[in-house]
Design a protein around this motif. Structure first.
Motif, mmCIF file in Angstrom:
data_model
loop_
_atom_site.group_PDB
_atom_site.id
_atom_site.type_symbol
_atom_site.label_atom_id
_atom_site.label_comp_id
_atom_site.label_asym_id
_atom_site.label_seq_id
_atom_site.Cartn_x
_atom_site.Cartn_y
_atom_site.Cartn_z
ATOM 1 N N SER A 16 0.831 -1.212 0.000
ATOM 2 C CA SER A 16 0.000 0.000 0.000
ATOM 3 C C SER A 16 0.862 1.257 0.000
ATOM 4 N N LYS A 17 0.413 2.264 -0.722
ATOM 5 C CA LYS A 17 1.121 3.545 -0.779
ATOM 6 C C LYS A 17 0.587 4.522 0.271
ATOM 7 N N LYS A 18 -0.360 4.062 1.087
ATOM 8 C CA LYS A 18 -0.959 4.947 2.101
ATOM 9 C C LYS A 18 -0.464 4.564 3.495
ATOM 10 N N ASN A 19 -0.463 5.545 4.378
ATOM 11 C CA ASN A 19 0.023 5.317 5.740
ATOM 12 C C ASN A 19 -1.035 4.699 6.652
ATOM 13 N N LYS A 20 -2.285 4.868 6.318
ATOM 14 C CA LYS A 20 -3.373 4.372 7.158
ATOM 15 C C LYS A 20 -4.140 3.285 6.395
ATOM 16 N N ILE A 21 -4.244 2.124 7.036
ATOM 17 C CA ILE A 21 -4.861 0.971 6.357
ATOM 18 C C ILE A 21 -5.864 0.294 7.294
ATOM 19 N N LEU A 22 -7.055 0.022 6.777
ATOM 20 C CA LEU A 22 -8.052 -0.791 7.486
ATOM 21 C C LEU A 22 -8.327 -2.037 6.655
ATOM 22 N N VAL A 23 -8.171 -3.209 7.285
ATOM 23 C CA VAL A 23 -8.514 -4.483 6.647
ATOM 24 C C VAL A 23 -9.701 -5.070 7.404
ATOM 25 N N ILE A 24 -10.742 -5.455 6.679
ATOM 26 C CA ILE A 24 -11.896 -6.112 7.297
ATOM 27 C C ILE A 24 -12.009 -7.522 6.728
ATOM 28 N N LEU A 25 -11.979 -8.515 7.615
ATOM 29 C CA LEU A 25 -12.140 -9.914 7.222
ATOM 30 C C LEU A 25 -13.491 -10.388 7.751
ATOM 31 N N HIS A 26 -14.428 -10.658 6.856
ATOM 32 C CA HIS A 26 -15.771 -11.108 7.261
ATOM 33 C C HIS A 26 -15.839 -12.632 7.108
ATOM 34 N N THR A 27 -15.739 -13.329 8.223
ATOM 35 C CA THR A 27 -15.636 -14.791 8.217
ATOM 36 C C THR A 27 -17.003 -15.461 8.292
ATOM 37 N N SER A 28 -17.009 -16.783 8.134
ATOM 38 C CA SER A 28 -18.262 -17.560 8.269
ATOM 39 C C SER A 28 -18.029 -18.819 9.111
ATOM 40 N N THR A 29 -16.965 -18.854 9.901
ATOM 41 C CA THR A 29 -16.463 -20.088 10.516
ATOM 42 C C THR A 29 -17.451 -20.841 11.388
ATOM 43 N N SER A 30 -18.225 -20.143 12.195
ATOM 44 C CA SER A 30 -19.072 -20.856 13.171
ATOM 45 C C SER A 30 -20.547 -20.872 12.795
ATOM 46 N N HIS A 31 -20.860 -20.633 11.533
ATOM 47 C CA HIS A 31 -22.267 -20.634 11.099
ATOM 48 C C HIS A 31 -22.790 -22.067 10.989
ATOM 49 N N GLY A 32 -23.916 -22.324 11.631
ATOM 50 C CA GLY A 32 -24.545 -23.639 11.551
ATOM 51 C C GLY A 32 -25.436 -23.759 10.334
ATOM 52 N N PRO A 33 -26.064 -24.921 10.151
ATOM 53 C CA PRO A 33 -26.005 -26.057 11.071
ATOM 54 C C PRO A 33 -24.819 -27.003 10.825
ATOM 55 N N THR A 34 -24.049 -26.761 9.747
ATOM 56 C CA THR A 34 -22.980 -27.704 9.388
ATOM 57 C C THR A 34 -21.654 -27.280 10.013
#
Length: 506
Positions: free
Chosen positions: A348-366
């Protein structure tokens, strides 16, 4: 054998009686549990609800049939099939078909909906939906003169109004339990709540309301990774005192802090919105990633999930985008979100960075399909989508393994950030909502917050900070809205909407 030539009034009463008999066991189970059914008042209330349900459904069926025989038959067959599906989910997962649950259904995608497929669901659809549907299609119903139709409709309305006012003493009880009663009454639960969902959706801002401009205060290189968990409840994290070691890695990493927190909702769309908005207003204000990108912050959104508010950024990366550069078995799971992440931040060429990771790990029923085999720490596990068929031990083991896998993913994020030594870095992990695992015979999530058990709204809020970057306040109970202001503080942004009380950092 029922005759094939039948009066319309007799036919709709028969269909209404079948609807009452086949689809209202959960409704009356709730009523019997919440009234004194041995008292005269209780008996009157139960009988009144049965008669009202019978007449109201017959009234609706009669109206549709008179207006159009073909449309009436089509809608009636469709009603029985949808009723069958709805009752399957009510019986299997103890859900309530209210407006928020309708939102869940309408916002789901194929991979999530297909995970609910089971033989039991097919049996419900065939026995309770298709077989009555065949009878409906084959039955010949006599036509009704307009005069008789108007008399019948008028008398039915008068009768229902009389019943309503005759039960005035029960109005307070009905109003108190209206969400649950309305969510269990077929077909009104989904037909009314689908209408309400779209009415309320249309009333929301078509375009998000922009927040006042923000300013970057300094040139320090800073990166924040916000990991949005899915269906993670805090009580199954050993960091929070859980007896099983579900956090073997995070527990050994310095500068990892955890806080008690609650979610603002029990379903993904509302939970994620709360995490990303600056306060709970009910309106669609500019969410965190959109706001920061507009104010010259590098924003990267990576997701294996769905249900977020509209994200307007350049670096929106889903599973399909990440897959070509991913290698190994982890590509089929949430590890794919880490593919090349460290390199992308460093480039990145910018000094301020926000990364958002939207997971699905614990979603049921499987749950047992949400992690690679090497993370099956606790055995035996539940492999059925019909969670009530699994033992409590199997179900909790499968869910706990998703937390062990979450622990690994978070530790990998921290390891990547540690290697970016020129940055002040931090990670926040917060879940969209919690999860029921059979407590009080409830499964998964989505109950209205007013009646949801704590398992569905007590969530983890885990924070890691790099050496020398920030210290944390002695926070007690946090909310999802602390995220917005804490990210602004960590990245050094000054904004008119910033609230210091909602910032977790000193």
């Amino acid at each position: 054998m029922l005759k094939n030539d039948i009066k319309l009034t007799h036919f709709v009463l028969l269909m209404s009686f079948l609807t009452l008999l086949l689809f209202h066991f959960p409704f009356y189970s709730f009523v019997f549990k919440n009234v004194d059914y041995k008292s005269l008042n209780g008996i009157i209330l139960i009988m009144s609800l049965m008669i009202l349900m019978l007449v109201a459904n017959a009234f609706a069926f009669y109206l549709f049939y008179f207006l159009s025989r073909f449309v009436g038959k089509f809608l009636l067959v469709l009603t029985f099939i949808i009723n069958a599906i709805a009752v399957y989910f009510i019986n299997t997962y103890s859900v309530v078909i209210d407006e928020s649950m309708i939102g869940n259904v309408l916002n789901t995608n194929y991979s999530e909906s297909s995970s609910f497929f089971s033989v039991k669901l097919i049996v419900y659809i065939i026995v309770l939906g298709i077989l009555p549907g065949i009878y409906i299609i084959k039955t010949k119903v006599a036509t009704v003169p307009l005069k008789r139709f108007l008399i019948t409709i008028s008398l039915s309305l008068l009768f229902m109004l009389t019943m309503v006012f005759a039960n005035a003493s029960h109005w307070l009880w009905i109003d108190k339990n209206s969400k649950t009663l309305g969510g269990l009454a077929m077909p009104w639960s989904y037909s009314v709540n689908i209408s309400l969902f779209y009415i309320h959706k249309s009333q929301k801002n078509e375009k998000e309301i922009l927040l006042p401009d923000a300013a970057i205060r300094d040139n320090k290189k800073s990166v924040m990774v916000l990991v949005i968990g899915e269906s993670a409840r805090s009580q199954n994290f050993s960091l929070y005192g859980y007896r099983k070691n579900t956090n073997p890695l995070l527990s050994k990493i310095p500068h990892v802090f955890h806080f008690d927190a609650t979610s603002d909702a029990t379903y993904t769309t509302a939970g994620v919105k709360s995490i990303l908005e600056y306060k709970n207003t009910g309106d669609l204000y500019e969410i965190l990633p959109n706001y920061l990108e507009r104010n010259n912050v590098e924003v990267i959104w990576r997701t294996t999930n769905w249900g977020e508010p509209p994200v307007h950024i350049k670096n929106y990366q889903n599973r399909e985008f990440l897959m070509p550069n991913c290698k190994g078995e982890g590509c089929n799971y949430d590890e794919i979100l880490l593919t090349g992440l460290k390199d992308q931040i460093a480039a990145s060429k910018k000094n301020k960075i926000l990364v958002i990771l939207h997971t699905s790990t614990s979603h049921g029923p499987t749950y047992s399909k949400k992690y690679p085999a090497r993370f099956e720490t606790f055995k035996p596990v539940c492999n059925s989508v019909e969670l009530g068929n699994c033992s409590r031990t199997e179900l909790v083991n499968a869910y706990d393994n998703t937390i062990v896998y979450t622990d690994y993913i978070l530790s990998e994020v921290i390891d990547d950030l540690k290697q970016l030594k020129e940055y002040n870095s931090a990670m926040i992990f917060v879940s969209d909502h919690g999860e029921s695992l059979g407590e009080k015979n409830l499964y998964m999530h989505g109950l209205p917050l007013s009646m949801a058990p704590k398992e569905q709204y007590e969530i983890p809020f885990i924070v890691w900070v790099s050496d020398g970057s920030k210290q944390l306040k002695p926070n007690k109970i946090l909310s999802q809205h602390h995220v917005f202001h804490s990210v602004l503080n960590f990245l050094g942004l000054q904004s008119p909407v910033y609230d210091e009380k909602m910032n977790i950092f000193k």
